[in-house]
Design a protein around this motif. Structure first.
Motif, PDB file in Angstrom:
ATOM      1  N   MET A  84       0.839  -1.189   0.000  1.00  0.00           N
ATOM      2  CA  MET A  84       0.000   0.000   0.000  1.00  0.00           C
ATOM      3  C   MET A  84       0.878   1.244   0.000  1.00  0.00           C
ATOM      4  N   MET A  85       0.564   2.199  -0.855  1.00  0.00           N
ATOM      5  CA  MET A  85       1.333   3.437  -0.944  1.00  0.00           C
ATOM      6  C   MET A  85       0.531   4.654  -0.460  1.00  0.00           C
ATOM      7  N   GLU A  86      -0.784   4.634  -0.733  1.00  0.00           N
ATOM      8  CA  GLU A  86      -1.582   5.832  -0.459  1.00  0.00           C
ATOM      9  C   GLU A  86      -3.059   5.492  -0.354  1.00  0.00           C
ATOM     10  N   LEU A  87      -3.761   6.238   0.499  1.00  0.00           N
ATOM     11  CA  LEU A  87      -5.226   6.185   0.591  1.00  0.00           C
ATOM     12  C   LEU A  87      -5.731   7.618   0.508  1.00  0.00           C
ATOM     13  N   SER A  88      -6.783   7.831  -0.273  1.00  0.00           N
ATOM     14  CA  SER A  88      -7.415   9.152  -0.350  1.00  0.00           C
ATOM     15  C   SER A  88      -8.900   8.979  -0.109  1.00  0.00           C
ATOM     16  N   ASN A 114       4.386  15.674   7.884  1.00  0.00           N
ATOM     17  CA  ASN A 114       5.224  14.490   7.976  1.00  0.00           C
ATOM     18  C   ASN A 114       4.991  13.970   9.387  1.00  0.00           C
ATOM     19  N   VAL A 115       4.513  12.739   9.495  1.00  0.00           N
ATOM     20  CA  VAL A 115       4.113  12.205  10.799  1.00  0.00           C
ATOM     21  C   VAL A 115       5.003  11.025  11.189  1.00  0.00           C
ATOM     22  N   ASP A 116       4.748  10.493  12.379  1.00  0.00           N
ATOM     23  CA  ASP A 116       5.536   9.392  12.917  1.00  0.00           C
ATOM     24  C   ASP A 116       5.687   8.249  11.924  1.00  0.00           C
ATOM     25  N   GLY A 117       6.862   7.661  11.921  1.00  0.00           N
ATOM     26  CA  GLY A 117       7.111   6.488  11.097  1.00  0.00           C
ATOM     27  C   GLY A 117       7.404   6.784   9.643  1.00  0.00           C
ATOM     28  N   GLY A 118       7.474   8.071   9.276  1.00  0.00           N
ATOM     29  CA  GLY A 118       7.784   8.431   7.889  1.00  0.00           C
ATOM     30  C   GLY A 118       6.578   8.615   6.987  1.00  0.00           C
ATOM     31  N   ALA A 119       5.379   8.460   7.514  1.00  0.00           N
ATOM     32  CA  ALA A 119       4.158   8.637   6.709  1.00  0.00           C
ATOM     33  C   ALA A 119       3.855  10.127   6.541  1.00  0.00           C
ATOM     34  N   ARG A 120       2.867  10.421   5.698  1.00  0.00           N
ATOM     35  CA  ARG A 120       2.420  11.800   5.510  1.00  0.00           C
ATOM     36  C   ARG A 120       0.898  11.864   5.457  1.00  0.00           C
ATOM     37  N   VAL A 121       0.375  12.954   5.980  1.00  0.00           N
ATOM     38  CA  VAL A 121      -1.053  13.242   5.950  1.00  0.00           C
ATOM     39  C   VAL A 121      -1.230  14.576   5.228  1.00  0.00           C
ATOM     40  N   SER A 122      -2.210  14.633   4.325  1.00  0.00           N
ATOM     41  CA  SER A 122      -2.512  15.883   3.617  1.00  0.00           C
ATOM     42  C   SER A 122      -4.015  16.118   3.630  1.00  0.00           C
ATOM     43  N   PHE A 123      -4.401  17.364   3.862  1.00  0.00           N
ATOM     44  CA  PHE A 123      -5.783  17.796   3.702  1.00  0.00           C
ATOM     45  C   PHE A 123      -5.780  18.761   2.522  1.00  0.00           C
ATOM     46  N   ILE A 124      -6.701  18.545   1.582  1.00  0.00           N
ATOM     47  CA  ILE A 124      -6.707  19.314   0.344  1.00  0.00           C
ATOM     48  C   ILE A 124      -8.060  20.010   0.168  1.00  0.00           C
ATOM     49  N   PHE A 125      -8.002  21.314  -0.072  1.00  0.00           N
ATOM     50  CA  PHE A 125      -9.192  22.119  -0.311  1.00  0.00           C
ATOM     51  C   PHE A 125      -9.420  22.168  -1.817  1.00  0.00           C
ATOM     52  N   LEU A 126     -10.436  21.461  -2.268  1.00  0.00           N
ATOM     53  CA  LEU A 126     -10.814  21.484  -3.675  1.00  0.00           C
ATOM     54  C   LEU A 126     -12.020  22.407  -3.820  1.00  0.00           C
ATOM     55  N   SER A 127     -12.205  22.981  -4.965  1.00  0.00           N
ATOM     56  CA  SER A 127     -13.339  23.894  -5.153  1.00  0.00           C
ATOM     57  C   SER A 127     -14.675  23.163  -5.000  1.00  0.00           C
ATOM     58  N   ARG A 128     -14.677  21.848  -5.179  1.00  0.00           N
ATOM     59  CA  ARG A 128     -15.919  21.063  -5.128  1.00  0.00           C
ATOM     60  C   ARG A 128     -16.076  20.242  -3.852  1.00  0.00           C
ATOM     61  N   GLY A 129     -15.086  20.267  -2.958  1.00  0.00           N
ATOM     62  CA  GLY A 129     -15.167  19.491  -1.726  1.00  0.00           C
ATOM     63  C   GLY A 129     -13.802  19.381  -1.064  1.00  0.00           C
ATOM     64  N   LEU A 130     -13.751  18.626   0.032  1.00  0.00           N
ATOM     65  CA  LEU A 130     -12.516  18.454   0.789  1.00  0.00           C
ATOM     66  C   LEU A 130     -12.035  17.015   0.683  1.00  0.00           C
ATOM     67  N   LEU A 131     -10.729  16.855   0.576  1.00  0.00           N
ATOM     68  CA  LEU A 131     -10.124  15.545   0.398  1.00  0.00           C
ATOM     69  C   LEU A 131      -9.036  15.361   1.450  1.00  0.00           C
ATOM     70  N   ALA A 132      -8.882  14.132   1.939  1.00  0.00           N
ATOM     71  CA  ALA A 132      -7.802  13.799   2.860  1.00  0.00           C
ATOM     72  C   ALA A 132      -6.984  12.680   2.230  1.00  0.00           C
ATOM     73  N   GLU A 136      -0.346   9.015   3.022  1.00  0.00           N
ATOM     74  CA  GLU A 136       0.716   8.321   2.305  1.00  0.00           C
ATOM     75  C   GLU A 136       1.438   7.428   3.305  1.00  0.00           C
ATOM     76  N   THR A 137       1.496   6.150   3.019  1.00  0.00           N
ATOM     77  CA  THR A 137       2.201   5.219   3.890  1.00  0.00           C
ATOM     78  C   THR A 137       3.673   5.625   3.946  1.00  0.00           C
ATOM     79  N   PRO A 138       4.432   5.111   4.912  1.00  0.00           N
ATOM     80  CA  PRO A 138       5.869   5.428   4.917  1.00  0.00           C
ATOM     81  C   PRO A 138       6.535   5.066   3.586  1.00  0.00           C
ATOM     82  N   GLN A 139       6.110   3.959   2.979  1.00  0.00           N
ATOM     83  CA  GLN A 139       6.683   3.534   1.697  1.00  0.00           C
ATOM     84  C   GLN A 139       6.293   4.506   0.582  1.00  0.00           C
ATOM     85  N   GLY A 140       5.043   4.919   0.549  1.00  0.00           N
ATOM     86  CA  GLY A 140       4.573   5.860  -0.463  1.00  0.00           C
ATOM     87  C   GLY A 140       5.208   7.229  -0.313  1.00  0.00           C
ATOM     88  N   ALA A 141       5.307   7.707   0.929  1.00  0.00           N
ATOM     89  CA  ALA A 141       5.915   9.017   1.173  1.00  0.00           C
ATOM     90  C   ALA A 141       7.389   9.007   0.778  1.00  0.00           C
TER      91      ALA A 141
END
Length: 159
Positions: free
Chosen positions: A70-74, A124-142, A145-150
């Motif tokens: 697994m590399m990423e979940l959105s 950049n969070v514990d273990g090398g993973a990453r979390v992103s919150f994205i403001f899209l004009s049509r909605g919000l996305l989270a 990224e797993t440590p491997q994906g990041a």
């Protein structure tokens, strides 16, 4: 318009941060079903993870594996709309601000980016993973990224 509570969204991200990475896509989907009550729908023999609990207009949880890791979940953090209006943009902006504030309380100050998708807060969070919150004009996305994906993204220069 339905919008996920900031604490709930950050709890979901904390769950993934604490997961024992690396995991396969199947293991990731099973954990989501067990922990959040999400569902797996099979289309053409391919299993897709769905956040049917939040009842958002788009329930898909995008999972991105590479070589069975697994590399990423959105996932959606709000409904998605076709009609962009000033009141809606203001509502989404306020919700995004509250989500970033909740994330900052948990993971520290984010890096703020103006990506092609929209304004993004990234941690950049514990273990090398990453979390992103994205403001899209049509909605919000989270995005998680797993440590491997990041690590892959860092090596590619965080496109």
């Amino acid at each position: 318009m339905k919008i996920m509570e900031p604490a709930e969204l950050c709890d979901i991200m904390d769950f993934w941060i604490a997961a024992p990475w690396p995991l396969t896509e199947d293991e990731t989907q099973q954990r989501a079903v067990e922990r959040f009550g999400w569902t797996i729908e099979v289309d053409g023999g391919t299993p897709y993870l769905m956040d049917t609990v939040s009842n958002f207009t788009i329930p898909d949880v995008m999972t991105v594996p590479y070589k069975d890791r697994m590399m990423e979940l959105s996932l959606q953090a709000s409904d998605t709309t076709r009609e962009i209006t000033s009141p809606l943009t203001e509502l989404l902006g306020d919700a995004f601000t509250l989500m970033v504030r909740e994330g900052e309380g948990r993971w520290g100050k984010p890096t703020l980016l103006d990506s092609k998708s929209g304004p993004t807060a990234r941690w950049n969070v514990d273990g090398g993973a990453r979390v992103s919150f994205i403001f899209l004009s049509r909605g919000l996305l989270a995005m998680f990224e797993t440590p491997q994906g990041a690590e892959v993204e860092r090596k590619l220069g965080d496109r």
